[in-house]
Design a protein around this motif. Structure first.
Motif, PDB file in Angstrom:
ATOM      1  N   VAL A  23      71.571 -29.018  35.816  1.00 30.89           N
ATOM      2  CA  VAL A  23      70.958 -29.429  37.091  1.00 30.89           C
ATOM      3  C   VAL A  23      71.977 -30.169  37.950  1.00 30.89           C
ATOM      4  CG1 VAL A  23      69.203 -30.908  38.155  1.00 30.89           C
ATOM      5  CG2 VAL A  23      68.631 -29.523  36.152  1.00 30.89           C
ATOM      6  N   PHE A  24      72.721 -31.080  37.327  1.00 41.22           N
ATOM      7  CA  PHE A  24      73.661 -31.903  38.101  1.00 41.22           C
ATOM      8  C   PHE A  24      75.014 -31.222  38.289  1.00 41.22           C
ATOM      9  CE2 PHE A  24      70.639 -34.997  36.363  1.00 41.22           C
ATOM     10  CZ  PHE A  24      70.265 -35.632  37.541  1.00 41.22           C
ATOM     11  N   ARG A  25      75.328 -30.218  37.451  1.00 41.26           N
ATOM     12  CA  ARG A  25      76.577 -29.473  37.671  1.00 41.26           C
ATOM     13  C   ARG A  25      76.459 -28.570  38.892  1.00 41.26           C
ATOM     14  NH1 ARG A  25      76.663 -28.062  31.810  1.00 41.26           N
ATOM     15  NH2 ARG A  25      78.018 -29.556  30.739  1.00 41.26           N
ATOM     16  N   ASP A  26      75.278 -28.075  39.157  1.00 41.43           N
ATOM     17  CA  ASP A  26      75.069 -27.169  40.288  1.00 41.43           C
ATOM     18  C   ASP A  26      74.909 -27.992  41.570  1.00 41.43           C
ATOM     19  OD1 ASP A  26      74.321 -25.265  42.116  1.00 41.43           O
ATOM     20  OD2 ASP A  26      72.988 -24.204  40.732  1.00 41.43           O
ATOM     21  N   THR A  27      75.868 -27.897  42.454  1.00 41.77           N
ATOM     22  CA  THR A  27      75.819 -28.696  43.689  1.00 41.77           C
ATOM     23  C   THR A  27      74.646 -28.294  44.576  1.00 41.77           C
ATOM     24  OG1 THR A  27      77.365 -27.146  44.727  1.00 41.77           O
ATOM     25  CG2 THR A  27      78.296 -29.117  43.709  1.00 41.77           C
ATOM     26  N   VAL A  28      74.201 -27.041  44.441  1.00 39.50           N
ATOM     27  CA  VAL A  28      73.046 -26.601  45.248  1.00 39.50           C
ATOM     28  C   VAL A  28      71.802 -27.393  44.862  1.00 39.50           C
ATOM     29  CG1 VAL A  28      71.528 -24.664  45.780  1.00 39.50           C
ATOM     30  CG2 VAL A  28      73.998 -24.303  45.572  1.00 39.50           C
ATOM     31  N   ASN A  29      71.599 -27.579  43.549  1.00 37.98           N
ATOM     32  CA  ASN A  29      70.436 -28.351  43.099  1.00 37.98           C
ATOM     33  C   ASN A  29      70.492 -29.786  43.602  1.00 37.98           C
ATOM     34  OD1 ASN A  29      69.227 -26.245  41.688  1.00 37.98           O
ATOM     35  ND2 ASN A  29      70.353 -26.708  39.807  1.00 37.98           N
ATOM     36  N   VAL A  30      71.674 -30.404  43.502  1.00 38.19           N
ATOM     37  CA  VAL A  30      71.818 -31.792  43.956  1.00 38.19           C
ATOM     38  C   VAL A  30      71.568 -31.887  45.457  1.00 38.19           C
ATOM     39  CG1 VAL A  30      73.418 -33.721  44.155  1.00 38.19           C
ATOM     40  CG2 VAL A  30      73.444 -32.307  42.094  1.00 38.19           C
ATOM     41  N   THR A  31      72.139 -30.928  46.210  1.00 38.00           N
ATOM     42  CA  THR A  31      71.942 -30.929  47.662  1.00 38.00           C
ATOM     43  C   THR A  31      70.465 -30.778  48.022  1.00 38.00           C
ATOM     44  OG1 THR A  31      74.123 -29.922  47.961  1.00 38.00           O
ATOM     45  CG2 THR A  31      72.589 -29.794  49.809  1.00 38.00           C
ATOM     46  N   LEU A  32      69.777 -29.858  47.320  1.00 34.55           N
ATOM     47  CA  LEU A  32      68.360 -29.647  47.620  1.00 34.55           C
ATOM     48  C   LEU A  32      67.508 -30.851  47.214  1.00 34.55           C
ATOM     49  CD1 LEU A  32      67.866 -25.885  46.664  1.00 34.55           C
ATOM     50  CD2 LEU A  32      68.091 -26.894  48.934  1.00 34.55           C
ATOM     51  N   LEU A  33      67.907 -31.527  46.122  1.00 32.71           N
ATOM     52  CA  LEU A  33      67.184 -32.743  45.723  1.00 32.71           C
ATOM     53  C   LEU A  33      67.290 -33.808  46.812  1.00 32.71           C
ATOM     54  CD1 LEU A  33      68.046 -33.161  41.938  1.00 32.71           C
ATOM     55  CD2 LEU A  33      65.756 -33.163  42.922  1.00 32.71           C
ATOM     56  N   ILE A  34      68.517 -34.022  47.284  1.00 29.50           N
ATOM     57  CA  ILE A  34      68.715 -35.036  48.334  1.00 29.50           C
ATOM     58  C   ILE A  34      67.981 -34.629  49.609  1.00 29.50           C
ATOM     59  CG2 ILE A  34      70.457 -36.116  49.804  1.00 29.50           C
ATOM     60  CD1 ILE A  34      72.429 -35.798  47.459  1.00 29.50           C
ATOM     61  N   LYS A  35      68.090 -33.348  49.942  1.00 27.30           N
ATOM     62  CA  LYS A  35      67.426 -32.858  51.162  1.00 27.30           C
ATOM     63  C   LYS A  35      65.914 -33.031  51.077  1.00 27.30           C
ATOM     64  CE  LYS A  35      66.756 -28.584  53.770  1.00 27.30           C
ATOM     65  NZ  LYS A  35      67.079 -27.141  53.794  1.00 27.30           N
ATOM     66  N   SER A  36      65.335 -32.754  49.911  1.00 23.54           N
ATOM     67  CA  SER A  36      63.881 -32.894  49.748  1.00 23.54           C
ATOM     68  C   SER A  36      63.449 -34.339  49.927  1.00 23.54           C
ATOM     69  CB  SER A  36      63.453 -32.380  48.365  1.00 23.54           C
ATOM     70  OG  SER A  36      63.772 -31.012  48.227  1.00 23.54           O
ATOM     71  N   VAL A  37      64.230 -35.260  49.359  1.00 22.63           N
ATOM     72  CA  VAL A  37      63.892 -36.683  49.499  1.00 22.63           C
ATOM     73  C   VAL A  37      64.032 -37.120  50.964  1.00 22.63           C
ATOM     74  CG1 VAL A  37      64.603 -39.021  48.876  1.00 22.63           C
ATOM     75  CG2 VAL A  37      64.515 -37.238  47.128  1.00 22.63           C
ATOM     76  N   VAL A  38      65.099 -36.674  51.636  1.00 21.72           N
ATOM     77  CA  VAL A  38      65.310 -37.060  53.038  1.00 21.72           C
ATOM     78  C   VAL A  38      64.187 -36.526  53.925  1.00 21.72           C
ATOM     79  CG1 VAL A  38      66.814 -36.725  55.031  1.00 21.72           C
ATOM     80  CG2 VAL A  38      67.810 -37.274  52.813  1.00 21.72           C
ATOM     81  N   ILE A  39      63.830 -35.249  53.740  1.00 21.59           N
ATOM     82  CA  ILE A  39      62.742 -34.684  54.546  1.00 21.59           C
ATOM     83  C   ILE A  39      61.418 -35.374  54.212  1.00 21.59           C
ATOM     84  CG2 ILE A  39      61.342 -32.601  54.898  1.00 21.59           C
ATOM     85  CD1 ILE A  39      63.848 -30.973  54.832  1.00 21.59           C
ATOM     86  N   GLY A  40      61.221 -35.701  52.946  1.00 20.96           N
ATOM     87  CA  GLY A  40      60.008 -36.426  52.574  1.00 20.96           C
ATOM     88  C   GLY A  40      59.914 -37.776  53.262  1.00 20.96           C
ATOM     89  N   ILE A  41      61.045 -38.503  53.322  1.00 24.83           N
ATOM     90  CA  ILE A  41      61.052 -39.807  53.994  1.00 24.83           C
ATOM     91  C   ILE A  41      60.824 -39.640  55.497  1.00 24.83           C
ATOM     92  CG2 ILE A  41      62.504 -41.790  54.568  1.00 24.83           C
ATOM     93  CD1 ILE A  41      63.877 -41.413  51.856  1.00 24.83           C
ATOM     94  N   ALA A  42      61.510 -38.646  56.094  1.00 20.59           N
ATOM     95  CA  ALA A  42      61.360 -38.426  57.541  1.00 20.59           C
ATOM     96  C   ALA A  42      59.917 -38.066  57.897  1.00 20.59           C
ATOM     97  CB  ALA A  42      62.311 -37.317  57.987  1.00 20.59           C
ATOM     98  N   ALA A  43      59.316 -37.180  57.120  1.00 24.92           N
ATOM     99  CA  ALA A  43      57.929 -36.789  57.381  1.00 24.92           C
ATOM    100  C   ALA A  43      56.980 -37.965  57.174  1.00 24.92           C
ATOM    101  CB  ALA A  43      57.541 -35.618  56.481  1.00 24.92           C
TER     102      ALA A  43
END
Length: 286
Positions: free
Chosen positions: A54-74
């Protein structure tokens, strides 16, 4: 003895329900996250390789951060819209208070997919917004970035989840005794002071509950990003769904899901702490 029996009768059904439909599935999912997926099926060996993947794949890490950011913004956007709306319904709704509240509840319980598809009809190249802008001469060509983008996902989330802020905040405001507000005014407090030292602190449980509910639902959603976000709007929920549905890699999907759960739990704890820190208790004390 009679008291013990009454406690068991009242608590046993919800405990059994939670155990059967929440904790047991969660435990099974957690067990899967330590297995490995192979061509022949699932290999039941204990390993933490899925969590490392999960943490080796940068796509997963990016999507995790993006999901949290969009969740906070919403969450923040729905709070800015929903809190004044709940305040208006509670204190200025008058005889239409129940009607206004019912309209909010109808929006909340109406079909989720219908509301998402409505935004496709509004933001699409041939949608209502682009057609209006072209018809009024403000544009010559439709704005292609309105749909299938992060902004489209955020707009749809704000529309869908604003009622999830309004209802708990309104519920908290409804429990405020009007005599407290009258006492504050009788003591010479201005409307702003009364709001800051009485209404806002007493509505804090509704704010926390609504924010938590909105953030958790938004950060874990994959339907709205798929329908109105396109490739640019993908969030971590889509990755989890793909691992279970297309890749048939349930162990990796389970590991991603539990990492996401951990992120949600950490953020929820931070939210509660910050809210309690920033918002005063009734009377102005922190």
């Amino acid at each position: 003895m009679r008291r013990v029996r009454a406690i068991l009768v009242n608590t046993l059904p919800p405990v059994l329900y939670l155990a059967a439909f929440f904790f047991v599935p969660l435990a099974v999912l957690f067990l899967y996250s330590f297995w490995r997926a192979e061509a022949a099926g699932l290999r039941q060996d204990f390993t933490i390789a899925n969590y490392l993947d999960v943490f080796r794949d940068t796509v997963n890490v990016t999507l995790l951060i993006k999901s949290v950011v969009i969740g906070i913004a919403a969450m923040l956007a729905t709070l800015v819209i929903g809190y004044p709306l709940a305040y208006f319904i509670r204190f200025h709704g008058g005889r239409y208070r129940n009607v206004l509240l019912m309209l909010v509840i109808v929006c909340m319980i109406s079909s989720y997919l219908v509301r998402v598809y409505a935004w496709k009809a509004i933001l699409g190249n041939r949608g209502i917004l682009n057609s209006f802008l072209i018809a009024t001469g403000l544009l010559d060509e439709p704005l292609s970035f309105l749909l299938y983008s992060n902004s489209a996902v955020l707009i749809a989330f704000i529309h869908i989840f604003t009622p999830f802020i309004v209802v708990p905040v309104y519920s908290a405001m409804s429990s405020i005794d009007d005599s407290l507000l009258e006492a504050s005014q009788d003591l010479g407090a201005s409307p702003l002071t009364t709001f800051l030292r009485v209404t806002l602190p007493l509505s804090k449980p509704g704010i926390i509950g609504g924010c938590l509910l909105t953030f958790i639902l938004v950060a874990g959603d994959y339907v709205t990003p798929t329908l109105v976000g396109g490739v640019d709007g993908i969030m971590i929920g889509r990755t989890i769904q793909s691992q279970f549905g297309f890749a048939y890699n349930w162990p990796l999907g389970s590991a991603v899901a539990f990492v996401m759960l951990l992120c949600l739990a950490v953020w929820a704890s931070v939210l509660v702490f910050v809210t309690n820190l920033l918002l005063p208790t009734a009377g102005g004390r922190r």
